[in-house]
Scaffold this active site. Sequence first.
Site, PDB file in Angstrom:
ATOM      1  N   GLN A  91       9.319  25.793  22.195  1.00  0.00           N
ATOM      2  CA  GLN A  91       9.727  25.584  23.592  1.00  0.00           C
ATOM      3  C   GLN A  91       9.511  24.130  24.027  1.00  0.00           C
ATOM      4  O   GLN A  91       9.252  23.849  25.199  1.00  0.00           O
ATOM      5  CB  GLN A  91       8.970  26.545  24.516  1.00  0.00           C
ATOM      6  CG  GLN A  91       9.498  27.972  24.455  1.00  0.00           C
ATOM      7  CD  GLN A  91      10.948  28.083  24.920  1.00  0.00           C
ATOM      8  OE1 GLN A  91      11.408  27.331  25.777  1.00  0.00           O
ATOM      9  NE2 GLN A  91      11.680  29.020  24.341  1.00  0.00           N
ATOM     10  N   SER A  92       9.603  23.206  23.093  1.00  0.00           N
ATOM     11  CA  SER A  92       9.343  21.797  23.411  1.00  0.00           C
ATOM     12  C   SER A  92      10.293  21.242  24.476  1.00  0.00           C
ATOM     13  O   SER A  92      11.520  21.262  24.312  1.00  0.00           O
ATOM     14  CB  SER A  92       9.490  20.970  22.123  1.00  0.00           C
ATOM     15  OG  SER A  92       9.516  19.592  22.435  1.00  0.00           O
TER      16      SER A  92
END
Length: 339
Positions: free
Chosen positions: A81-82
Amino acid sequence: MNNPAIEQKLDRMDRIPLANLPTPVYRLGNISKELGREIWIKRDDFTGAEMSGNKVRKLEFSIAQAKKEGADILITAGGIQSNHARATAAAAARLGFESHLVLSVSSAPKAEGNYLIDQLLGARITLLDESEGVTLSAKMEEIALGYREAGRKPYIIPVGASNGIGNFGYLNAVREIARQEEELGVTFDAIVCAAGSGGTYSGLYLGNRLFGLGRRIVGITVCDNKEYFQKVCGTIVDQTLSLLGEAPDEEKAFTFIDGYKGLGYAISKPDELSFIAHVAKTEGIILDPVYTGKAFYGLYRETAKGTFDSCERILFIHTGGQYGLFPKQDQISEVLAGV
Ligand SMILES: *Cc1c(COP(=O)(O)O)cnc(C)c1O
Protein backbone atom coordinates in the site's frame (compact mmCIF):
# COMPACT_ATOMS: atom_id res chain seq x y z
CA MET A 1 15.99 32.70 7.29
CA ASN A 2 19.59 33.71 7.28
CA ASN A 3 21.49 31.51 4.89
CA PRO A 4 21.34 33.04 1.39
CA ALA A 5 24.19 30.81 0.16
CA ILE A 6 22.22 27.65 0.90
CA GLU A 7 19.05 29.18 -0.52
CA GLN A 8 20.86 29.94 -3.74
CA LYS A 9 22.19 26.40 -4.00
CA LEU A 10 18.74 25.04 -3.31
CA ASP A 11 17.25 27.24 -6.04
CA ARG A 12 19.84 25.97 -8.51
CA MET A 13 19.00 22.30 -7.91
CA ASP A 14 17.23 20.56 -10.80
CA ARG A 15 13.57 20.34 -9.94
CA ILE A 16 10.40 19.38 -11.81
CA PRO A 17 7.33 21.07 -10.32
CA LEU A 18 4.75 18.41 -9.44
CA ALA A 19 3.25 19.43 -6.10
CA ASN A 20 0.59 22.09 -5.50
CA LEU A 21 2.51 24.48 -3.28
CA PRO A 22 2.39 26.12 -0.83
CA THR A 23 0.11 23.78 1.10
CA PRO A 24 -2.29 25.39 3.58
CA VAL A 25 -1.42 25.91 7.25
CA TYR A 26 -4.14 26.57 9.82
CA ARG A 27 -5.02 26.21 13.46
CA LEU A 28 -7.06 23.23 14.66
CA GLY A 29 -9.54 25.13 16.83
CA ASN A 30 -11.33 22.18 18.41
CA ILE A 31 -8.31 19.97 19.08
CA SER A 32 -6.45 23.00 20.47
CA LYS A 33 -9.34 23.55 22.88
CA GLU A 34 -9.25 19.89 23.97
CA LEU A 35 -5.54 20.01 24.67
CA GLY A 36 -5.27 23.55 26.02
CA ARG A 37 -2.46 24.25 23.57
CA GLU A 38 -2.27 25.62 20.03
CA ILE A 39 -2.09 22.76 17.55
CA TRP A 40 -1.72 23.73 13.89
CA ILE A 41 -1.64 21.58 10.79
CA LYS A 42 0.14 21.82 7.45
CA ARG A 43 -1.86 20.02 4.78
CA ASP A 44 0.80 18.24 2.76
CA ASP A 45 -1.98 15.81 1.91
CA PHE A 46 -3.09 18.64 -0.42
CA THR A 47 0.01 18.47 -2.61
CA GLY A 48 -2.14 16.64 -5.17
CA ALA A 49 -4.62 13.82 -5.64
CA GLU A 50 -2.84 11.06 -7.58
CA MET A 51 0.46 12.62 -6.56
CA SER A 52 -0.63 13.41 -3.02
CA GLY A 53 1.30 13.52 0.20
CA ASN A 54 4.87 14.10 1.26
CA LYS A 55 6.56 11.96 -1.40
CA VAL A 56 5.72 14.40 -4.18
CA ARG A 57 7.94 17.07 -2.66
CA LYS A 58 10.84 14.63 -2.77
CA LEU A 59 10.00 13.30 -6.24
CA GLU A 60 10.30 16.81 -7.70
CA PHE A 61 14.04 16.49 -7.11
CA SER A 62 14.51 12.71 -7.56
CA ILE A 63 12.77 12.64 -10.94
CA ALA A 64 14.58 15.78 -12.11
CA GLN A 65 17.79 13.87 -11.47
CA ALA A 66 16.46 10.84 -13.37
CA LYS A 67 15.61 13.06 -16.32
CA LYS A 68 19.02 14.69 -16.25
CA GLU A 69 20.63 11.24 -16.40
CA GLY A 70 18.51 10.36 -19.44
CA ALA A 71 16.39 7.71 -17.71
CA ASP A 72 13.33 6.26 -19.41
CA ILE A 73 12.01 4.04 -16.62
CA LEU A 74 11.63 4.78 -12.92
CA ILE A 75 12.05 1.88 -10.51
CA THR A 76 11.00 2.19 -6.90
CA ALA A 77 9.75 0.03 -4.04
CA GLY A 78 7.66 -0.04 -0.90
CA GLY A 79 4.92 -1.90 0.92
CA ILE A 80 1.92 -3.15 -1.04
CA GLN A 81 0.00 0.00 0.00
CA SER A 82 2.96 2.33 -0.57
CA ASN A 83 1.90 5.95 -1.09
CA HIS A 84 5.34 6.65 -2.45
CA ALA A 85 5.14 3.94 -5.13
CA ARG A 86 1.72 5.22 -6.20
CA ALA A 87 2.92 8.82 -6.40
CA THR A 88 5.95 7.71 -8.42
CA ALA A 89 3.76 5.78 -10.88
CA ALA A 90 1.52 8.85 -11.31
CA ALA A 91 4.47 11.20 -11.84
CA ALA A 92 6.00 8.74 -14.32
CA ALA A 93 2.78 8.60 -16.34
CA ARG A 94 2.54 12.39 -16.43
CA LEU A 95 6.16 12.96 -17.38
CA GLY A 96 6.52 10.23 -19.99
CA PHE A 97 8.54 7.67 -18.05
CA GLU A 98 7.57 4.05 -17.56
CA SER A 99 7.41 2.87 -13.97
CA HIS A 100 8.26 -0.42 -12.34
CA LEU A 101 7.29 -0.94 -8.69
CA VAL A 102 8.60 -3.62 -6.36
CA LEU A 103 5.97 -4.09 -3.66
CA SER A 104 6.50 -6.21 -0.59
CA VAL A 105 3.74 -8.66 0.30
CA SER A 106 3.21 -11.54 2.67
CA SER A 107 0.11 -12.95 0.96
CA ALA A 108 -1.73 -12.45 -2.32
CA PRO A 109 -2.90 -8.82 -2.30
CA LYS A 110 -6.35 -7.56 -3.27
CA ALA A 111 -6.49 -4.82 -5.90
CA GLU A 112 -7.50 -2.05 -3.50
CA GLY A 113 -6.28 1.31 -2.21
CA ASN A 114 -2.91 2.40 -3.57
CA TYR A 115 -2.29 -0.97 -5.22
CA LEU A 116 -5.42 -0.56 -7.33
CA ILE A 117 -4.30 2.93 -8.37
CA ASP A 118 -0.82 1.63 -9.27
CA GLN A 119 -2.51 -0.69 -11.72
CA LEU A 120 -4.70 2.06 -13.19
CA LEU A 121 -1.58 4.15 -13.69
CA GLY A 122 -0.04 1.40 -15.80
CA ALA A 123 2.89 0.63 -13.52
CA ARG A 124 4.70 -2.65 -14.01
CA ILE A 125 4.59 -4.42 -10.67
CA THR A 126 6.78 -7.09 -9.11
CA LEU A 127 5.47 -8.53 -5.86
CA LEU A 128 8.15 -9.62 -3.43
CA ASP A 129 7.92 -11.66 -0.25
CA GLU A 130 10.94 -10.36 1.65
CA SER A 131 10.79 -13.29 4.07
CA GLU A 132 12.24 -15.34 1.21
CA GLY A 133 15.54 -13.56 1.68
CA VAL A 134 15.69 -10.96 -1.12
CA THR A 135 15.50 -7.30 -0.07
CA LEU A 136 13.56 -4.63 -1.92
CA SER A 137 16.82 -2.89 -2.89
CA ALA A 138 18.39 -6.09 -4.19
CA LYS A 139 15.29 -6.78 -6.27
CA MET A 140 15.32 -3.24 -7.68
CA GLU A 141 18.99 -3.65 -8.67
CA GLU A 142 18.24 -6.96 -10.35
CA ILE A 143 15.34 -5.44 -12.30
CA ALA A 144 17.46 -2.43 -13.29
CA LEU A 145 20.18 -4.73 -14.58
CA GLY A 146 17.64 -6.52 -16.76
CA TYR A 147 16.53 -3.22 -18.27
CA ARG A 148 20.10 -2.08 -18.87
CA GLU A 149 20.87 -5.31 -20.67
CA ALA A 150 17.85 -4.64 -22.87
CA GLY A 151 19.25 -1.21 -23.76
CA ARG A 152 16.94 0.76 -21.46
CA LYS A 153 17.88 3.52 -19.00
CA PRO A 154 16.41 2.68 -15.59
CA TYR A 155 16.67 5.02 -12.61
CA ILE A 156 16.20 3.66 -9.09
CA ILE A 157 14.46 5.85 -6.52
CA PRO A 158 14.97 4.34 -3.05
CA VAL A 159 12.08 3.50 -0.71
CA GLY A 160 10.27 6.73 0.20
CA ALA A 161 12.67 8.75 -2.01
CA SER A 162 14.52 9.08 1.28
CA ASN A 163 18.05 9.88 0.23
CA GLY A 164 20.23 12.94 -0.20
CA ILE A 165 18.38 14.15 -3.30
CA GLY A 166 14.81 13.47 -2.21
CA ASN A 167 15.65 15.27 1.01
CA PHE A 168 15.70 18.60 -0.83
CA GLY A 169 11.90 18.39 -0.90
CA TYR A 170 11.56 18.96 2.83
CA LEU A 171 14.53 21.29 2.99
CA ASN A 172 12.49 23.47 0.67
CA ALA A 173 9.35 22.89 2.75
CA VAL A 174 11.12 24.53 5.69
CA ARG A 175 11.45 27.72 3.65
CA GLU A 176 7.77 27.49 2.84
CA ILE A 177 6.90 27.08 6.54
CA ALA A 178 9.11 30.04 7.50
CA ARG A 179 7.33 32.21 4.92
CA GLN A 180 3.94 31.09 6.20
CA GLU A 181 4.95 31.88 9.77
CA GLU A 182 5.73 35.39 8.63
CA GLU A 183 2.45 35.80 6.77
CA LEU A 184 0.44 34.43 9.68
CA GLY A 185 2.42 36.33 12.29
CA VAL A 186 3.15 33.22 14.37
CA THR A 187 6.11 30.98 15.17
CA PHE A 188 5.85 27.25 15.71
CA ASP A 189 7.86 26.10 18.69
CA ALA A 190 7.74 22.51 17.50
CA ILE A 191 7.22 20.90 14.09
CA VAL A 192 6.07 17.28 14.27
CA CYS A 193 5.89 14.59 11.58
CA ALA A 194 5.63 10.82 11.20
CA ALA A 195 8.94 9.01 10.63
CA GLY A 196 8.61 6.12 8.17
CA SER A 197 11.64 6.01 5.89
CA GLY A 198 13.13 9.09 7.53
CA GLY A 199 13.27 11.54 4.62
CA THR A 200 10.62 13.97 5.77
CA TYR A 201 12.17 14.23 9.21
CA SER A 202 15.69 14.61 7.77
CA GLY A 203 14.64 17.45 5.49
CA LEU A 204 12.82 19.33 8.24
CA TYR A 205 15.72 18.83 10.63
CA LEU A 206 18.33 20.00 8.15
CA GLY A 207 16.28 22.97 6.94
CA ASN A 208 15.73 24.07 10.51
CA ARG A 209 19.46 23.83 11.15
CA LEU A 210 20.73 25.41 7.91
CA PHE A 211 18.25 28.28 8.04
CA GLY A 212 18.80 28.81 11.76
CA LEU A 213 15.12 28.70 12.70
CA GLY A 214 15.65 27.14 16.12
CA ARG A 215 12.45 25.09 16.08
CA ARG A 216 12.10 21.77 17.82
CA ILE A 217 11.75 19.12 15.08
CA VAL A 218 10.10 15.96 16.37
CA GLY A 219 9.60 12.66 14.54
CA ILE A 220 7.10 10.12 15.80
CA THR A 221 8.23 6.67 14.73
CA VAL A 222 5.65 4.45 13.02
CA CYS A 223 8.06 1.55 12.47
CA ASP A 224 11.45 0.47 13.88
CA ASN A 225 12.69 2.72 16.71
CA LYS A 226 14.74 5.79 17.67
CA GLU A 227 18.12 4.06 17.27
CA TYR A 228 17.21 3.00 13.74
CA PHE A 229 16.10 6.50 12.74
CA GLN A 230 19.15 8.09 14.37
CA LYS A 231 21.27 6.07 11.94
CA VAL A 232 19.07 6.37 8.85
CA CYS A 233 18.47 10.11 9.18
CA GLY A 234 22.15 10.68 9.98
CA THR A 235 23.07 9.14 6.63
CA ILE A 236 20.44 11.09 4.69
CA VAL A 237 21.38 14.42 6.30
CA ASP A 238 25.07 13.94 5.49
CA GLN A 239 24.28 12.92 1.91
CA THR A 240 22.34 16.14 1.43
CA LEU A 241 25.08 18.24 3.02
CA SER A 242 27.59 16.62 0.70
CA LEU A 243 25.43 17.48 -2.35
CA LEU A 244 25.37 21.07 -1.07
CA GLY A 245 29.15 21.02 -0.68
CA GLU A 246 28.86 21.38 3.09
CA ALA A 247 30.62 19.51 5.90
CA PRO A 248 28.79 16.64 7.64
CA ASP A 249 26.57 17.48 10.60
CA GLU A 250 28.53 16.73 13.76
CA GLU A 251 25.53 17.01 16.06
CA LYS A 252 22.70 15.03 14.57
CA ALA A 253 20.60 16.29 17.45
CA PHE A 254 17.48 14.44 16.38
CA THR A 255 14.35 14.07 18.49
CA PHE A 256 12.31 10.94 17.94
CA ILE A 257 9.44 9.66 20.04
CA ASP A 258 8.82 5.90 20.17
CA GLY A 259 5.75 4.18 21.51
CA TYR A 260 3.15 4.79 18.83
CA LYS A 261 3.88 2.21 16.14
CA GLY A 262 1.39 -0.02 17.96
CA LEU A 263 1.32 -3.58 16.65
CA GLY A 264 3.81 -2.73 13.89
CA TYR A 265 4.18 -1.01 10.54
CA ALA A 266 0.85 -0.71 8.72
CA ILE A 267 -1.01 -2.78 11.33
CA SER A 268 -3.84 -0.93 13.10
CA LYS A 269 -5.20 -1.21 16.64
CA PRO A 270 -8.81 -0.28 17.49
CA ASP A 271 -7.75 2.70 19.64
CA GLU A 272 -5.75 4.14 16.71
CA LEU A 273 -8.73 3.85 14.39
CA SER A 274 -11.04 5.37 17.04
CA PHE A 275 -8.63 8.28 17.25
CA ILE A 276 -8.78 8.75 13.47
CA ALA A 277 -12.58 8.84 13.78
CA HIS A 278 -12.30 11.34 16.66
CA VAL A 279 -10.16 13.74 14.59
CA ALA A 280 -12.50 13.31 11.62
CA LYS A 281 -15.55 14.22 13.76
CA THR A 282 -13.80 17.02 15.60
CA GLU A 283 -11.96 18.76 12.78
CA GLY A 284 -13.23 17.30 9.50
CA ILE A 285 -9.76 15.96 8.76
CA ILE A 286 -9.07 12.42 7.58
CA LEU A 287 -5.79 10.95 8.79
CA ASP A 288 -4.31 7.74 7.36
CA PRO A 289 -3.94 4.52 9.37
CA VAL A 290 -0.24 3.85 8.65
CA TYR A 291 1.50 7.18 9.32
CA THR A 292 -0.45 10.29 10.26
CA GLY A 293 -3.07 8.46 12.34
CA LYS A 294 -0.34 7.03 14.55
CA ALA A 295 1.85 10.13 14.58
CA PHE A 296 -0.95 12.56 15.39
CA TYR A 297 -2.19 10.13 18.08
CA GLY A 298 1.33 10.27 19.48
CA LEU A 299 1.40 14.07 19.37
CA TYR A 300 -2.02 14.21 21.05
CA ARG A 301 -1.12 11.86 23.87
CA GLU A 302 2.34 13.32 24.45
CA THR A 303 0.83 16.82 24.59
CA ALA A 304 -1.72 15.62 27.14
CA LYS A 305 1.16 14.03 29.13
CA GLY A 306 3.13 17.28 29.20
CA THR A 307 5.96 16.40 26.78
CA PHE A 308 5.29 19.63 24.83
CA ASP A 309 4.72 21.88 27.85
CA SER A 310 7.53 24.21 26.77
CA CYS A 311 5.87 24.65 23.36
CA GLU A 312 3.09 27.16 23.02
CA ARG A 313 2.37 26.42 19.38
CA ILE A 314 2.91 23.10 17.59
CA LEU A 315 2.72 22.40 13.84
CA PHE A 316 1.81 18.89 12.68
CA ILE A 317 2.61 17.95 9.08
CA HIS A 318 -0.23 15.93 7.51
CA THR A 319 1.82 13.86 5.09
CA GLY A 320 -1.15 12.28 3.28
CA GLY A 321 -1.86 8.57 2.79
CA GLN A 322 -5.66 8.52 2.85
CA TYR A 323 -5.95 5.79 0.17
CA GLY A 324 -4.52 3.45 2.83
CA LEU A 325 -7.83 3.66 4.72
CA PHE A 326 -9.77 1.69 2.14
CA PRO A 327 -8.01 -1.67 2.55
CA LYS A 328 -8.94 -1.36 6.24
CA GLN A 329 -12.62 -0.67 5.73
CA ASP A 330 -13.80 -3.81 7.54
CA GLN A 331 -11.69 -3.14 10.62
CA ILE A 332 -12.77 0.51 10.65
CA SER A 333 -16.45 -0.43 10.36
CA GLU A 334 -16.07 -2.75 13.36
CA VAL A 335 -14.51 0.02 15.40
CA LEU A 336 -17.24 2.47 14.42
CA ALA A 337 -19.89 -0.09 15.34
CA GLY A 338 -18.18 -0.56 18.71
CA VAL A 339 -17.68 -4.32 18.16
C1 LIG B 1 5.98 7.83 3.54
C2 LIG B 1 4.98 8.50 4.39
C3 LIG B 1 5.33 9.08 5.63
C4 LIG B 1 6.70 8.97 6.21
O1 LIG B 1 7.59 9.83 5.62
P1 LIG B 1 9.12 9.41 5.47
O2 LIG B 1 9.73 10.52 4.76
O3 LIG B 1 9.14 8.11 4.73
O4 LIG B 1 9.64 9.22 6.88
C5 LIG B 1 4.36 9.76 6.33
N1 LIG B 1 3.09 9.83 5.88
C6 LIG B 1 2.71 9.26 4.73
C7 LIG B 1 1.30 9.36 4.34
C8 LIG B 1 3.64 8.59 3.94
O5 LIG B 1 3.24 8.03 2.79
